[in-house]
Design a protein around this motif. Sequence first.
Motif, PDB file in Angstrom:
ATOM      1  N   GLN A   1      54.338  66.445  99.463  1.00 31.10           N
ATOM      2  CA  GLN A   1      53.807  66.405  97.873  1.00 31.10           C
ATOM      3  C   GLN A   1      52.847  65.639  96.772  1.00 31.10           C
ATOM      4  N   HIS A   2      52.302  66.285  96.923  1.00 36.80           N
ATOM      5  CA  HIS A   2      51.126  64.940  95.741  1.00 36.80           C
ATOM      6  C   HIS A   2      50.950  65.739  94.556  1.00 36.80           C
ATOM      7  N   PHE A   3      50.907  64.259  93.686  1.00 33.91           N
ATOM      8  CA  PHE A   3      49.973  65.348  92.004  1.00 33.91           C
ATOM      9  C   PHE A   3      49.455  63.444  91.722  1.00 33.91           C
ATOM     10  N   TYR A   4      47.774  64.599  91.838  1.00 36.03           N
ATOM     11  CA  TYR A   4      47.170  63.781  91.201  1.00 36.03           C
ATOM     12  C   TYR A   4      46.576  63.861  89.315  1.00 36.03           C
ATOM     13  N   THR A   5      46.279  62.809  88.588  1.00 36.41           N
ATOM     14  CA  THR A   5      46.379  63.326  87.133  1.00 36.41           C
ATOM     15  C   THR A   5      44.852  63.602  86.818  1.00 36.41           C
ATOM     16  N   VAL A   6      44.374  64.627  86.562  1.00 41.18           N
ATOM     17  CA  VAL A   6      42.920  64.682  86.704  1.00 41.18           C
ATOM     18  C   VAL A   6      42.880  65.227  84.809  1.00 41.18           C
ATOM     19  N   SER A   7      41.478  65.159  84.368  1.00 46.77           N
ATOM     20  CA  SER A   7      41.480  65.763  83.306  1.00 46.77           C
ATOM     21  C   SER A   7      40.697  67.048  84.439  1.00 46.77           C
TER      22      SER A   7
ATOM     23  N   PHE B   1      47.576  69.455  90.736  1.00 48.06           N
ATOM     24  CA  PHE B   1      46.555  68.402  89.690  1.00 48.06           C
ATOM     25  C   PHE B   1      47.263  68.377  88.686  1.00 48.06           C
ATOM     26  N   LEU B   2      47.475  67.951  87.500  1.00 55.55           N
ATOM     27  CA  LEU B   2      48.141  67.203  86.113  1.00 55.55           C
ATOM     28  C   LEU B   2      46.773  67.205  84.992  1.00 55.55           C
ATOM     29  N   CYS B   3      46.530  68.500  84.249  1.00 47.95           N
ATOM     30  CA  CYS B   3      45.692  67.716  83.804  1.00 47.95           C
ATOM     31  C   CYS B   3      45.963  67.449  82.119  1.00 47.95           C
ATOM     32  N   GLU B   4      45.508  67.565  81.487  1.00 54.08           N
ATOM     33  CA  GLU B   4      46.165  67.591  79.775  1.00 54.08           C
ATOM     34  C   GLU B   4      46.948  69.016  79.784  1.00 54.08           C
ATOM     35  N   TYR B   5      46.755  69.730  80.496  1.00 56.72           N
ATOM     36  CA  TYR B   5      47.579  71.121  80.281  1.00 56.72           C
ATOM     37  C   TYR B   5      48.876  71.453  81.762  1.00 56.72           C
ATOM     38  N   GLY B   6      48.920  70.911  82.427  1.00 53.71           N
ATOM     39  CA  GLY B   6      49.102  71.650  83.013  1.00 53.71           C
ATOM     40  C   GLY B   6      50.570  70.382  83.009  1.00 53.71           C
ATOM     41  N   ALA B   7      50.182  69.120  82.671  1.00 53.60           N
ATOM     42  CA  ALA B   7      51.567  68.353  83.278  1.00 53.60           C
ATOM     43  C   ALA B   7      52.801  68.961  82.416  1.00 53.60           C
ATOM     44  N   TYR B   8      52.500  69.605  80.748  1.00 48.01           N
ATOM     45  CA  TYR B   8      54.216  70.007  80.300  1.00 48.01           C
ATOM     46  C   TYR B   8      54.847  71.192  81.348  1.00 48.01           C
ATOM     47  N   ASN B   9      54.012  71.596  82.474  1.00 48.73           N
ATOM     48  CA  ASN B   9      54.471  71.869  82.938  1.00 48.73           C
ATOM     49  C   ASN B   9      55.949  71.206  84.730  1.00 48.73           C
ATOM     50  N   LEU B  10      55.085  70.635  85.202  1.00 45.69           N
ATOM     51  CA  LEU B  10      56.501  69.571  85.576  1.00 45.69           C
ATOM     52  C   LEU B  10      57.019  69.302  85.221  1.00 45.69           C
TER      53      LEU B  10
END
Length: 550
Positions: free
Chosen positions: A344-350, A470-479
Amino acid sequence: MLEKIKNALLSIFGGGSESKAKNKSGKKHSGKSGKSGKSEKSGKNKDKSGKKHAVNEEKTGKKSGKNKDKSGKKSKAEAGGKPGKTGKPESRHSAAADAAETVPPRPEKLEEVPEAEGKKRFLDFPLDEKVQYGIQLAKFKYCTPIQALTLAPLLEGRDLAGKAQTGTGKTAAFLVAVFTRLLSVPEPENRKNGECRALVLAPTRELAMQIYKDAGVLGAYTGLKMALVFGGMDYRKQMRELEQPIDLLVGTPGRVIDYLRQGCLNFRRSEFLVVDEADRMLDMGFIPDVKRIVNTLPPKGKRQTLLFSATLDESILHLCSGWLADPAVIESEPEHLVGDTIEQHFYTVSREEKLGLTLHLLQKYAGHRVLIFGNRKDVNIRLQRDLAKYGWNVPLLSGDVSQEKRIAILERFRSGEYMALIATDVAARGIHVDDVSLVINYDLPEQPEDYVHRIGRTGRAGKSGKSVSFLCEYGAYNLPGIEKLLNTEFHSVLPEEEWLKLPEPVKNPVYPGSSRGTGERKGGRPHSSSRPRSGNSGRSARGSLGGRHQ
């Protein structure tokens, strides 16, 4: 004299059949006159012109059926009968029919499988030899944990409640056990059409199709008769498949009940019942239908019942108490919701960088099966068109795709014609495709359980796989919810700058078929997020959704 010979040939072979025989062998029928070949040729020409000999019409109905098929009229196969040589098999059976046609002859003896420390071989269990050959055909050698735990009690005839995630190999476990049991007891006498010995219930048509396909391989040498029924298409065609005694029936609850009401199915002497993904049945509201079906079978204790579920909570255990008699309760790796075979990999992106990273991953995994999940249909439609702009034509699978198109897409994905697929969560639990190498969470799901179901499409049956989220500014809240569910803290990293660069668009890209809200973008960098920026250096924010801001 010549006329008598001609008439004699027609009465024996029929003009069309004679012509057909000539085509197959390349030789002319021998006759007393050397001119007999001429009559064959004339008969052939007459068939091509659409005319029929009276004898040919009586004796070669199959060929006339083919001619009807070629001219666009309804053939016997389309009407629900068995297809002729040129007829197309029914779409719901296409994979199984193709597999049946390509089954190699049974080998003279089984291959030896070396013993391995900590592993159970299928050869270690008293499975019927015909089933062992099917296991060998499927290239299975060693049991997965759920298979190793369940086979012994199943072969003893015990009821069983199994806790197992999707992709653990439970389907093969119950199929080989049921096949062995069916072959070990005499077939009931005077069986009628639609009378079924073993019933497998699945919550979704995709899962039912996958079970049926697996059964076709594992049971390839058993001689058992199998059928598949599910809703959404081919009602009468499926009904015709029930016009025979059935050894194994795989189906969804709604369609099974339909045929029960029509009197096409009979479970009064059924010996086996399998309820797969019972938790999903509960979530989808199918339990009342399943109860109606169970009430038509012999009572518990008079049949062998198997129930599998991702959870064994109170509601599932209540079902077990009503349907199972003194069951063996098996849990496979209960401490892991996600198998160790999945990286499992997570990348911070816009939001704007998602497309570039997706293109990079598709290029990196070219030649491997890739599944891409988005939270919303409009996001997935936009992504599909943006990928097409750069030469990647990726099909889209969602809940409102027609059943026939859905089956066609999945079959092409299984066969390797499509190596990538975009899907929504509606389709996540219904996708059962082997050897998916990478799952991309283009949007991180809002429900933590959906994350488990998504990445569970890879790393199946002991094989390794990878998920990238992908962790964008919205998806990060679901982590945080995902971390809590899996009791794991994940660390997100920044991707390399090179990975985010967009290549040059291809010339004359092939866009998906036009439909509402999928118009081509008018210009500017394609936005790949669910919320395009309202301004972008003077570029239009009117995207691929008919110019509406999202």
